[in-house]
Design an enzyme around this catalytic site. Structure first.
Site, PDB file in Angstrom:
ATOM      1  N   GLY A  29     -37.861  -1.976  32.742  1.00  0.00           N
ATOM      2  CA  GLY A  29     -36.746  -2.348  32.631  1.00  0.00           C
ATOM      3  C   GLY A  29     -36.415  -1.314  31.532  1.00  0.00           C
ATOM      4  O   GLY A  29     -36.871  -0.970  30.713  1.00  0.00           O
ATOM      5  N   VAL A  85     -33.836  14.638  24.903  1.00  0.00           N
ATOM      6  CA  VAL A  85     -34.504  15.473  25.737  1.00  0.00           C
ATOM      7  C   VAL A  85     -33.571  16.425  26.340  1.00  0.00           C
ATOM      8  O   VAL A  85     -34.191  17.909  26.168  1.00  0.00           O
ATOM      9  CB  VAL A  85     -35.094  14.215  26.589  1.00  0.00           C
ATOM     10  CG1 VAL A  85     -35.504  15.209  27.726  1.00  0.00           C
ATOM     11  CG2 VAL A  85     -36.335  13.862  26.480  1.00  0.00           C
ATOM     12  N   VAL A  86     -32.263  16.245  26.555  1.00  0.00           N
ATOM     13  CA  VAL A  86     -31.944  17.172  27.191  1.00  0.00           C
ATOM     14  C   VAL A  86     -31.717  18.359  25.900  1.00  0.00           C
ATOM     15  O   VAL A  86     -31.147  19.474  26.672  1.00  0.00           O
ATOM     16  CB  VAL A  86     -29.827  16.344  27.778  1.00  0.00           C
ATOM     17  CG1 VAL A  86     -29.294  17.308  27.367  1.00  0.00           C
ATOM     18  CG2 VAL A  86     -30.607  15.505  28.335  1.00  0.00           C
ATOM     19  N   ARG A 135     -37.700  -0.292  39.155  1.00  0.00           N
ATOM     20  CA  ARG A 135     -38.963  -1.185  39.047  1.00  0.00           C
ATOM     21  C   ARG A 135     -38.888  -0.771  41.612  1.00  0.00           C
ATOM     22  O   ARG A 135     -38.089  -0.787  42.182  1.00  0.00           O
ATOM     23  CB  ARG A 135     -39.137  -2.125  39.540  1.00  0.00           C
ATOM     24  CG  ARG A 135     -38.819  -2.448  38.146  1.00  0.00           C
ATOM     25  CD  ARG A 135     -39.559  -4.454  37.720  1.00  0.00           C
ATOM     26  NE  ARG A 135     -38.856  -4.626  36.207  1.00  0.00           N
ATOM     27  CZ  ARG A 135     -39.140  -4.361  34.907  1.00  0.00           C
ATOM     28  NH1 ARG A 135     -40.389  -3.565  35.351  1.00  0.00           N
ATOM     29  NH2 ARG A 135     -39.668  -4.690  34.328  1.00  0.00           N
ATOM     30  N   ASP A 191     -45.781   0.688  30.497  1.00  0.00           N
ATOM     31  CA  ASP A 191     -46.904   0.870  31.263  1.00  0.00           C
ATOM     32  C   ASP A 191     -46.417   1.230  32.033  1.00  0.00           C
ATOM     33  O   ASP A 191     -47.853   2.299  33.147  1.00  0.00           O
ATOM     34  CB  ASP A 191     -48.146  -0.132  30.630  1.00  0.00           C
ATOM     35  CG  ASP A 191     -48.323   0.310  29.237  1.00  0.00           C
ATOM     36  OD1 ASP A 191     -48.712   1.133  29.427  1.00  0.00           O
ATOM     37  OD2 ASP A 191     -48.968  -1.083  28.690  1.00  0.00           O
ATOM     38  N   GLY A 192     -46.002   0.775  33.358  1.00  0.00           N
ATOM     39  CA  GLY A 192     -46.039   0.774  34.753  1.00  0.00           C
ATOM     40  C   GLY A 192     -45.484   1.782  35.714  1.00  0.00           C
ATOM     41  O   GLY A 192     -45.430   3.366  36.220  1.00  0.00           O
ATOM     42  N   THR A 205     -39.911   0.261  25.919  1.00  0.00           N
ATOM     43  CA  THR A 205     -40.036  -1.309  26.607  1.00  0.00           C
ATOM     44  C   THR A 205     -39.593  -2.223  25.273  1.00  0.00           C
ATOM     45  O   THR A 205     -40.420  -2.246  23.846  1.00  0.00           O
ATOM     46  CB  THR A 205     -41.171  -1.632  27.153  1.00  0.00           C
ATOM     47  OG1 THR A 205     -42.151  -2.636  27.249  1.00  0.00           O
ATOM     48  CG2 THR A 205     -42.509  -1.049  26.344  1.00  0.00           C
ATOM     49  N   ASP A 217     -40.482  -4.955  24.556  1.00  0.00           N
ATOM     50  CA  ASP A 217     -41.844  -6.224  24.165  1.00  0.00           C
ATOM     51  C   ASP A 217     -42.562  -5.660  23.396  1.00  0.00           C
ATOM     52  O   ASP A 217     -43.780  -6.000  22.827  1.00  0.00           O
ATOM     53  CB  ASP A 217     -43.254  -6.476  25.430  1.00  0.00           C
ATOM     54  CG  ASP A 217     -41.771  -7.157  26.348  1.00  0.00           C
ATOM     55  OD1 ASP A 217     -41.315  -8.231  25.839  1.00  0.00           O
ATOM     56  OD2 ASP A 217     -41.929  -7.034  26.934  1.00  0.00           O
ATOM     57  N   ASP A 240     -46.021  -3.236  23.621  1.00  0.00           N
ATOM     58  CA  ASP A 240     -46.821  -4.215  23.895  1.00  0.00           C
ATOM     59  C   ASP A 240     -47.961  -2.708  25.115  1.00  0.00           C
ATOM     60  O   ASP A 240     -48.332  -2.935  25.657  1.00  0.00           O
ATOM     61  CB  ASP A 240     -46.813  -5.051  24.791  1.00  0.00           C
ATOM     62  CG  ASP A 240     -45.756  -4.515  25.967  1.00  0.00           C
ATOM     63  OD1 ASP A 240     -45.611  -3.949  26.708  1.00  0.00           O
ATOM     64  OD2 ASP A 240     -46.017  -5.713  26.924  1.00  0.00           O
ATOM     65  N   ARG A 285     -30.548 -31.281  13.718  1.00  0.00           N
ATOM     66  CA  ARG A 285     -31.615 -30.777  15.064  1.00  0.00           C
ATOM     67  C   ARG A 285     -32.573 -29.956  14.682  1.00  0.00           C
ATOM     68  O   ARG A 285     -32.539 -29.139  14.194  1.00  0.00           O
ATOM     69  CB  ARG A 285     -30.409 -29.880  16.228  1.00  0.00           C
ATOM     70  CG  ARG A 285     -29.661 -31.291  16.639  1.00  0.00           C
ATOM     71  CD  ARG A 285     -28.373 -30.206  17.542  1.00  0.00           C
ATOM     72  NE  ARG A 285     -27.542 -31.292  18.280  1.00  0.00           N
ATOM     73  CZ  ARG A 285     -26.114 -30.755  18.972  1.00  0.00           C
ATOM     74  NH1 ARG A 285     -25.998 -29.257  18.709  1.00  0.00           N
ATOM     75  NH2 ARG A 285     -25.824 -31.583  19.828  1.00  0.00           N
ATOM     76  N   ARG A 343     -43.536 -12.071  28.141  1.00  0.00           N
ATOM     77  CA  ARG A 343     -44.473 -13.097  29.491  1.00  0.00           C
ATOM     78  C   ARG A 343     -45.692 -12.959  29.020  1.00  0.00           C
ATOM     79  O   ARG A 343     -46.406 -14.307  29.002  1.00  0.00           O
ATOM     80  CB  ARG A 343     -43.865 -12.312  30.533  1.00  0.00           C
ATOM     81  CG  ARG A 343     -44.777 -13.138  31.882  1.00  0.00           C
ATOM     82  CD  ARG A 343     -43.916 -12.745  33.473  1.00  0.00           C
ATOM     83  NE  ARG A 343     -42.797 -13.073  33.423  1.00  0.00           N
ATOM     84  CZ  ARG A 343     -41.831 -12.173  33.633  1.00  0.00           C
ATOM     85  NH1 ARG A 343     -42.915 -11.137  33.579  1.00  0.00           N
ATOM     86  NH2 ARG A 343     -40.451 -12.583  33.849  1.00  0.00           N
ATOM     87  N   GLY A 348     -37.113 -16.318   9.380  1.00  0.00           N
ATOM     88  CA  GLY A 348     -38.297 -17.576   9.222  1.00  0.00           C
ATOM     89  C   GLY A 348     -38.478 -18.748   9.389  1.00  0.00           C
ATOM     90  O   GLY A 348     -38.404 -20.189   9.419  1.00  0.00           O
TER      91      GLY A 348
END
Length: 331
Positions: free
Chosen positions: A11, A23-24, A72, A103-104, A125, A127, A129, A162, A171, A185
């Site tokens: 992703g 990097v470059v 992917r 991780d993938g 990533t 996430d 994680d 509302r 996920r 908050g």
């Protein structure tokens, strides 16, 4: 080492372009040739790569996405394609590969390392994680995107008395929901790490609104519940007007925050230096604000625990005063 390559995989995350730029230009400053591989491992097995120079990365540091594209690649789980990728790198005279991804992506890099190709991976990533690192490129931007959206959603929710459900990415990990929810908050934060009770949420939400609140924000990680289904259920149970917003890919795109731009630049340069220092099969990440280099095997063993104290703080500062802890069980 004379020639290296870089690719982005999995992703996309804001800050990947800043990482590519770092990097470059670090490679060029170190008198290395640098190649960019398009579309991650898919591009690698198709030999889709080009030489890069300083102008190749001019003006990209504040752009979201990745100029090298990403994908992917299911084929790369197969040994045949792993060997094909390694052979292409050797044929091109590539002495080391830098991978930017999650991780993938590390799994693919590890396979290449086992086939004799020096690799290092930097974490990218939203996430936040990944094993072995405190921070990942793109997370801070995603959190800020959620906070910005919630500020707008709260305005209109307040105007109509509302409650609002905001579904965010996550996920398997609730880091975006937790960090954004605390920062903006939110009255309720639902994450996959903490099972919650719909009944408790409905009861607490009703108490909140009956006590005079003009709005209530429920941030829901996609792995905790389906935002639309939850909204319909709560409306039926409470008779409260509830709007649901699924932020989706808004969280992935856009200009990276200053933090993500800095992190990407620091880790990009550190990745090139790691290859030059003979490091291979290693994650270039952070620990307590410092750059660390961990072998893939060691990084896999390090999984940050769920931040219970931060979650408890968010609960206390949110709707806790009116039975706002909607957990099924304590942590």
């Amino acid at each position: 080492m004379k020639r290296i390559a870089v690719l982005t995989s999995g992703g996309d995350a804001p800050g990947m372009n800043a990482a590519i730029r770092s990097v470059v230009r670090t490679a060029l400053a170190s008198h290395l040739e640098i190649y960019g591989i398009y579309r991650g491992y898919s591009g690698l097995i198709e030999d889709d790569m080009v030489p890069m120079n300083s102008s190749s990365v001019s003006g990209i540091i504040l752009r979201g996405g990745t100029i090298l594209k990403t994908a992917r690649c299911k084929e790369f789980f197969e040994e045949f394609y792993q060997k094909k990728g390694a052979d292409i790198l050797r044929k091109r005279g590539i002495d080391g590969l830098i991978v930017i991804g999650g991780d993938g992506s590390i799994q693919g890099a590890e396979k290449l390392t086992n086939l004799g190709i020096p690799t290092v991976t930097m974490p990218g990533t939203i996430d936040n994680d990944m094993h072995g690192t405190d921070e990942t490129i793109g997370h801070d931007t995603a959190v800020n995107a959620v906070v910005s959206a919630v500020s707008r959603i709260r305005d209109t929710a307040s105007a109509h008395n509302r409650a609002a459900i905001v579904e965010v990415m996550g996920r398997f990990a609730g880091n975006i929901a937790l960090d954004a929810g605390l920062a903006c908050g939110a009255e309720y934060i639902l994450v996959p790490e903490v099972p919650f009770s719909r009944e408790k949420l409905a009861r607490s939400l009703k108490l909140q609104m009956e006590a005079g609140r003009t709005n209530s924000i429920i941030i829901c990680a996609e792995g905790a519940d389906d935002g639309r289904a939850l909204g319909d259920w709560l409306k039926e149970r409470t008779d409260i007007d509830i709007c649901t917003t699924i932020l989706g890919f808004i969280q992935r795109g856009g200009q990276p925050t200053a933090r993500d731009g800095q992190l990407a630049s620091i880790l990009g340069a550190a990745s090139v230096r790691a290859l030059l220092d003979g490091e291979t099969g290693a994650l270039v990440g952070t620990k307590q604000g410092k750059v660390i280099i961990l072998p893939y095997a060691e990084a896999k063993k390090i999984k940050e625990p769920f931040r219970e104290q931060l979650y408890n703080l968010a609960v206390m500062l949110g709707a806790a005063q009116n039975d706002g802890d909607v957990r099924e069980t304590g942590l």
